[in-house]
Design a protein around this motif. Sequence first.
Motif, PDB file in Angstrom:
ATOM      1  N   PHE A   1      -5.872 -59.483  32.564  1.00 33.78           N
ATOM      2  CA  PHE A   1      -4.935 -58.809  31.673  1.00 33.78           C
ATOM      3  C   PHE A   1      -4.428 -57.477  32.234  1.00 33.78           C
ATOM      4  N   LYS A   2      -4.748 -57.201  33.506  1.00 32.04           N
ATOM      5  CA  LYS A   2      -4.287 -55.948  34.102  1.00 32.04           C
ATOM      6  C   LYS A   2      -2.773 -55.817  34.023  1.00 32.04           C
ATOM      7  N   ASP A   3      -2.093 -56.904  34.370  1.00 28.64           N
ATOM      8  CA  ASP A   3      -0.629 -56.840  34.358  1.00 28.64           C
ATOM      9  C   ASP A   3      -0.098 -56.636  32.941  1.00 28.64           C
ATOM     10  N   ASP A   4      -0.749 -57.281  31.961  1.00 30.36           N
ATOM     11  CA  ASP A   4      -0.310 -57.107  30.574  1.00 30.36           C
ATOM     12  C   ASP A   4      -0.523 -55.666  30.114  1.00 30.36           C
ATOM     13  N   ILE A   5      -1.667 -55.092  30.501  1.00 30.05           N
ATOM     14  CA  ILE A   5      -1.947 -53.697  30.131  1.00 30.05           C
ATOM     15  C   ILE A   5      -0.924 -52.770  30.765  1.00 30.05           C
ATOM     16  N   ALA A   6      -0.637 -53.000  32.056  1.00 36.77           N
ATOM     17  CA  ALA A   6       0.338 -52.166  32.760  1.00 36.77           C
ATOM     18  C   ALA A   6       1.720 -52.286  32.134  1.00 36.77           C
ATOM     19  N   ALA A   7       2.076 -53.505  31.715  1.00 39.18           N
ATOM     20  CA  ALA A   7       3.387 -53.707  31.096  1.00 39.18           C
ATOM     21  C   ALA A   7       3.474 -52.975  29.758  1.00 39.18           C
ATOM     22  N   ALA A   8       2.376 -52.998  28.990  1.00 36.51           N
ATOM     23  CA  ALA A   8       2.374 -52.296  27.704  1.00 36.51           C
ATOM     24  C   ALA A   8       2.513 -50.793  27.908  1.00 36.51           C
ATOM     25  N   VAL A   9       1.815 -50.266  28.912  1.00 38.67           N
ATOM     26  CA  VAL A   9       1.920 -48.833  29.208  1.00 38.67           C
ATOM     27  C   VAL A   9       3.325 -48.488  29.672  1.00 38.67           C
ATOM     28  N   LYS A  10       3.900 -49.360  30.488  1.00 39.54           N
ATOM     29  CA  LYS A  10       5.270 -49.141  30.963  1.00 39.54           C
ATOM     30  C   LYS A  10       6.239 -49.081  29.789  1.00 39.54           C
ATOM     31  N   GLU A  11       6.039 -49.967  28.815  1.00 31.51           N
ATOM     32  CA  GLU A  11       6.934 -50.003  27.665  1.00 31.51           C
ATOM     33  C   GLU A  11       6.787 -48.741  26.823  1.00 31.51           C
ATOM     34  N   ARG A  12       5.547 -48.253  26.670  1.00 31.42           N
ATOM     35  CA  ARG A  12       5.315 -47.103  25.800  1.00 31.42           C
ATOM     36  C   ARG A  12       5.648 -45.779  26.480  1.00 31.42           C
ATOM     37  N   THR A  13       5.448 -45.663  27.788  1.00 26.56           N
ATOM     38  CA  THR A  13       5.586 -44.369  28.474  1.00 26.56           C
ATOM     39  C   THR A  13       6.697 -44.326  29.507  1.00 26.56           C
ATOM     40  N   GLY A  14       7.129 -45.500  29.967  1.00 23.11           N
ATOM     41  CA  GLY A  14       8.112 -45.528  31.040  1.00 23.11           C
ATOM     42  C   GLY A  14       7.491 -45.291  32.400  1.00 23.11           C
ATOM     43  N   ARG A  15       6.183 -45.238  32.485  1.00 21.63           N
ATOM     44  CA  ARG A  15       5.486 -44.962  33.742  1.00 21.63           C
ATOM     45  C   ARG A  15       4.711 -46.183  34.220  1.00 21.63           C
ATOM     46  N   GLU A  16       4.436 -46.191  35.526  1.00 21.04           N
ATOM     47  CA  GLU A  16       3.673 -47.275  36.134  1.00 21.04           C
ATOM     48  C   GLU A  16       2.180 -46.959  36.047  1.00 21.04           C
ATOM     49  N   LEU A  17       1.397 -47.924  35.528  1.00 18.06           N
ATOM     50  CA  LEU A  17      -0.052 -47.791  35.492  1.00 18.06           C
ATOM     51  C   LEU A  17      -0.657 -48.730  36.531  1.00 18.06           C
ATOM     52  N   VAL A  18      -1.474 -48.173  37.393  1.00 22.59           N
ATOM     53  CA  VAL A  18      -2.152 -48.964  38.420  1.00 22.59           C
ATOM     54  C   VAL A  18      -3.649 -48.904  38.145  1.00 22.59           C
ATOM     55  N   ILE A  19      -4.264 -50.083  37.841  1.00 18.17           N
ATOM     56  CA  ILE A  19      -5.708 -50.175  37.632  1.00 18.17           C
ATOM     57  C   ILE A  19      -6.310 -50.650  38.940  1.00 18.17           C
ATOM     58  N   GLN A  20      -6.926 -49.724  39.650  1.00 19.02           N
ATOM     59  CA  GLN A  20      -7.431 -50.053  40.986  1.00 19.02           C
ATOM     60  C   GLN A  20      -8.795 -50.719  40.934  1.00 19.02           C
ATOM     61  N   GLY A  21      -9.615 -50.337  39.963  1.00 18.10           N
ATOM     62  CA  GLY A  21     -10.960 -50.885  39.887  1.00 18.10           C
ATOM     63  C   GLY A  21     -11.022 -52.102  38.982  1.00 18.10           C
ATOM     64  N   ASP A  22     -12.230 -52.667  38.845  1.00 12.48           N
ATOM     65  CA  ASP A  22     -12.438 -53.830  37.991  1.00 12.48           C
ATOM     66  C   ASP A  22     -12.605 -53.407  36.541  1.00 12.48           C
ATOM     67  N   ILE A  23     -12.260 -54.342  35.641  1.00  9.71           N
ATOM     68  CA  ILE A  23     -12.499 -54.166  34.217  1.00  9.71           C
ATOM     69  C   ILE A  23     -13.685 -55.049  33.849  1.00  9.71           C
ATOM     70  N   LYS A  24     -14.738 -54.421  33.307  1.00  7.01           N
ATOM     71  CA  LYS A  24     -15.938 -55.164  32.938  1.00  7.01           C
ATOM     72  C   LYS A  24     -16.029 -55.227  31.419  1.00  7.01           C
ATOM     73  N   LEU A  25     -16.332 -56.438  30.912  1.00  3.09           N
ATOM     74  CA  LEU A  25     -16.362 -56.684  29.477  1.00  3.09           C
ATOM     75  C   LEU A  25     -17.788 -56.968  29.033  1.00  3.09           C
ATOM     76  N   SER A  26     -18.171 -56.378  27.895  1.00  2.00           N
ATOM     77  CA  SER A  26     -19.445 -56.715  27.256  1.00  2.00           C
ATOM     78  C   SER A  26     -19.158 -57.003  25.788  1.00  2.00           C
ATOM     79  N   ILE A  27     -20.029 -57.868  25.162  1.00  3.82           N
ATOM     80  CA  ILE A  27     -19.779 -58.315  23.791  1.00  3.82           C
ATOM     81  C   ILE A  27     -20.843 -57.830  22.822  1.00  3.82           C
ATOM     82  N   PHE A  28     -22.108 -58.023  23.132  1.00  2.00           N
ATOM     83  CA  PHE A  28     -23.165 -57.772  22.164  1.00  2.00           C
ATOM     84  C   PHE A  28     -24.276 -56.960  22.805  1.00  2.00           C
ATOM     85  N   PRO A  29     -24.850 -56.005  22.125  1.00  2.00           N
ATOM     86  CA  PRO A  29     -24.523 -55.561  20.754  1.00  2.00           C
ATOM     87  C   PRO A  29     -23.301 -54.645  20.714  1.00  2.00           C
TER      88      PRO A  29
END
Length: 686
Positions: free
Chosen positions: A61-89
């Motif tokens: 979802f990196k590209d989706d996140i970057a697109a949302a930021v672009k729409e809201r701010t007009g700026r380019e967001l680059v996520i260079q590192g990994d996104i780690k997800l946890s659920i519980f607790p």
Amino acid sequence: MGQRRPFRGRACVRAVARGEPMGSPGMKKALKITGIVVGIFVLLVIVLALTLPFLINPNRFKDDIAAAVKERTGRELVIQGDIKLSIFPWLGLQIGPMELSNAPGFGGAPFAAINETDVHVHFWPLLHRRVEVGEVKLDGLTLDLELDANGHSNWHDISERLSRSTAGAGSEGDSGGAGLSMEGLSVTDSQVRWTNAEKHQQYNITDFTLTLGAFAPAQPVTMKSGFDFTGTNPAVQGHVDFDGTGTADFAHKIYSTDGAKLELQAKGDAVPGGTVDAVFQWQHEALNLDSNTMAVNGLAATLYGLQLRMDVQGKDISKAPSYTGTLKVDRFTPRDVLKALGRTLFTNTRDPAALGNATVAFTFVTNPGSAALNGVDIVLDDTHLTGTAEIKDFKTDALGFDLTADKLDADRYLPPQQPGTPDRPREAVDVDKIGIPLRTLRSLDLSGHLHVGQFTLLNAKAANLDMGISAQGGQVRFDPLSASLYNGALSGDIQIDAATDSPEVSENLKLEGVQLTGLSQDLAGSDRIAGTLDLDSAIHALGRTVGELRHTVTGRLSFAIKNGSLGGVNVWDAVVRAYADAHHQPAPPSAVPRTPFGELRGSATMSRGLLTNRNFSASLPNLALRGAGRLDLVGLAVDYSLTGKVLGTPRSAPGIDLGGLKGASVPLKVTGTLFDLDVQPEFGRK
């Protein structure tokens, strides 16, 4: 599909409702079924928490996140590192390095960057529409704020876009974060850079840390922060620490801090005195955005040897802020404060004990254009000053005041005289070198009134000094001007035109009944002249110093001195000696070099430093003088031609016959200086 079977956990409820005991077969069966169902549900949640991060890859979802930021701010967001997800607790995200691009025209450096973001939310409360956030961690945040040479900022476009996107987003009844809680916030190793190309300035905040304790709306939260800072043009560097307790009531838009302490250490050209170590503490501070008000109670500050205490309230703070409050400065030593501020020139006073102690207190009222100080109560050494003062216009620095002082010895604050030695006595005050402070006078924009009960200047003393003062554009006026002066009175006005490099001083002064003995003794250290003076003058002069003004003085005056004496010369003795010499009689014994008189009177005009007196008259014992003369106001040289009319029958000295002086008219030539007169009667020898 088979018939849906009812949830067996209801059996437990029914068993309890029927009143079956806990150990009955029905109750045991119900509990067993319920435990199995709960256990299966918990197991499913655990399995889901363990497997879902592997089934869902948030990096997709990196590209989706970057697109949302672009729409809201007009700026380019680059996520260079990994996104780690946890659920519980916890429902959480760990995001590696990210960068937000800068505005066009501001270079390739990112507008904002962060090394790591760690955010977790409790899973179960979400099912009840409550947001309970764990400790939020932000590491390595970097923010670059810039103004270009034309005054354009690199954040204006973002703020406009965010304002448009959030306009109307709130709905009626919105809690404004009322359901949000957080176990803490940690910001580490962060920095902010501020660059102003228009003013060639750059300021940096580095090693920024912020720690917030457990947070919930309208509940106190501990806060601790610190950072280093540097700056250029002018240069500055230092450190700030903050510690306190804060409360954020989002529902009512009230934000406050309690028991707060801010410590500041700074040094550099931008700091008065080159260095400062300051501590600010306050009991309570509140900001109410709903009512647009603020208040600070129990503020105490320590800096430059001063201990200040203040309370302040503000209203309409976002549009047209106005503030009221009180300020008190505990007893301090002005001399030490001036030294700390680098103003050592003002500490070089004639009286080494001057500037030894002071206190300050007043109330204040401010608005966007002006400020007023009421109940002014200032003690400086032996002077107690009270009244009011105001800044009429912040744009022009126009000042106003109405102040009363019980006494003021201005001589204590003058530069010291040169020390005396046996071979070289201490130098007296050189009045001619006293100059007009042109730069100060040109910068003044004020009007006010000053009353001083007892006033001393150049050792001359006055009482009930009452003075109106106005100054603007280099035009300074003291009007009215009045005082009690040596059993007499002073009145008049003084004007100074300091707008040009050749300032002009004009004055209209009137003295009535002034006792010259005390005045001359205090002002010049001499008792050469005594009597009661009446004087009326209107003069003006050009020059930067008293010496220059003497060369250019022009105007007129009239004077009368009654029942006095003139030291250093005995006019009658000079007449008797000249008469005895002209008539070949023995010289009389030496007389006291002092001439008593009933009255000296005359009027004069002045032009370019020369006083011309055409109607001088004097009544002396045995003589009535008439004549004219000149006085050089620069060197005080005297040149008078007088005629003395001998009155009555003068008493003869031993061995001298003065009978021939009865009714005689004696020409006299008066020369020398005002303080060393030479009187020469002109008798023809027989």
